[in-house]
Design a protein around this motif. Structure first.
Motif: not given
Length: 266
Positions: A201, A206, A249
């Motif tokens: 991440y 993200e 995700g």
């Protein structure tokens, strides 16, 4: 003429009898070997989980080491460990849960299409098993099942993360049918070793870990999120990127891992 007919009838009867005997033998063997096949499949699953987490040890059996691993079920819709009520309602036993079978069940999964399905899996189970290695109440490492489509096949693997739930401890596929020497290099130990210590991440939370188009440039400020691409296997490389970004995700394990980072185990 009658003798000839009798001979043909006898031949047919003998052939049918042999077919019947062989069918009974094969069916009996299949039933008798089923428990052994199931045990071998379970042992192979455990071995691959431990391998991804770097936990295999000479002199110890897979079952011995796996005793230190706790299997839990995550509700991917809530981003939390599934409650006992949720498991009972879904008819799920953590010890025997088959995620691939659940993904085919409309009652236990969701259909994906278009942009919802970058990994090419078509359906995603609402629940997933995860594997925890603990020290007391604290998680030392977590192993997550991931899968997605490459060039020729659906690739199934495990990714292990350190207890920051962001740093890769290990990654590998246990089932894939990509081109040997090209996409099949996902089984190359040297390539798999590159995943260790990579970050999943970015600062915005993200999932950006990916395969580079070629070799990773160590001077690239984003090198911590990149692994060397597979030479001559663009579509397999793209498939690997898509599947890890999908499963880590927001539509899969992302909310669960975020919750672990911010709140601890619930």
């Amino acid at each position: 003429m009658a003798s000839s007919n009798d001979s043909i009838k006898k031949t047919i009867i003998v052939a049918l009898a042999l077919c019947l005997v062989c069918s009974i033998f094969v069916a009996a063997a299949a039933v008798g070997l089923k428990p052994i096949q199931k045990a071998n499949k379970d042992l192979d699953r455990k071995r691959n989980i431990l391998s991804a987490a770097g936990m295999l040890e000479p002199g110890k059996t897979v079952d011995e080491i796996f005793e230190t691993v706790e299997t839990r079920i995550v509700n991917l819709q809530t981003g939390k460990f599934a409650t006992q009520d949720e498991l009972q309602s879904a008819g799920i036993n953590a010890a025997t849960f088959d995620q691939q079978a659940a993904a085919k069940d409309p009652q236990l999964s969701v259909a994906l299409s278009g942009d919802e399905d970058p990994a090419g899996i078509k359906r995603r189970s609402n629940f997933s098993a995860v594997y925890l290695v603990k020290s007391g109440d604290d998680i030392e490492r977590i192993i997550l099942p991931v899968h997605g489509y490459g060039l020729w096949s659906t690739m199934y693997g495990f990714m292990a993360l350190q207890n920051d739930f962001n740093t890769v401890l290990g990654f590998g596929f246990y089932d894939q049918g990509e081109t040997p020497g090209l996409g099949g290099e996902v089984d190359n130990p040297n390539w798999k070793a590159q995943w260790v210590d990579k970050k999943v991440y970015n600062e915005q939370g993200e999932a950006v870990i990916e395969l580079a188009k070629s070799s990773v440039d160590s001077s690239d400020p984003k090198a911590m999120y990149k692994v060397d691409g597979l030479s001559g296997a663009t579509l397999t490389s793209r498939g690997v990127t898509h599947l890890v970004q999908y499963w880590l995700g927001q539509e899969a394990f992302g909310p669960f891992l975020s919750q672990l980072r911010s709140e601890g185990v619930q």
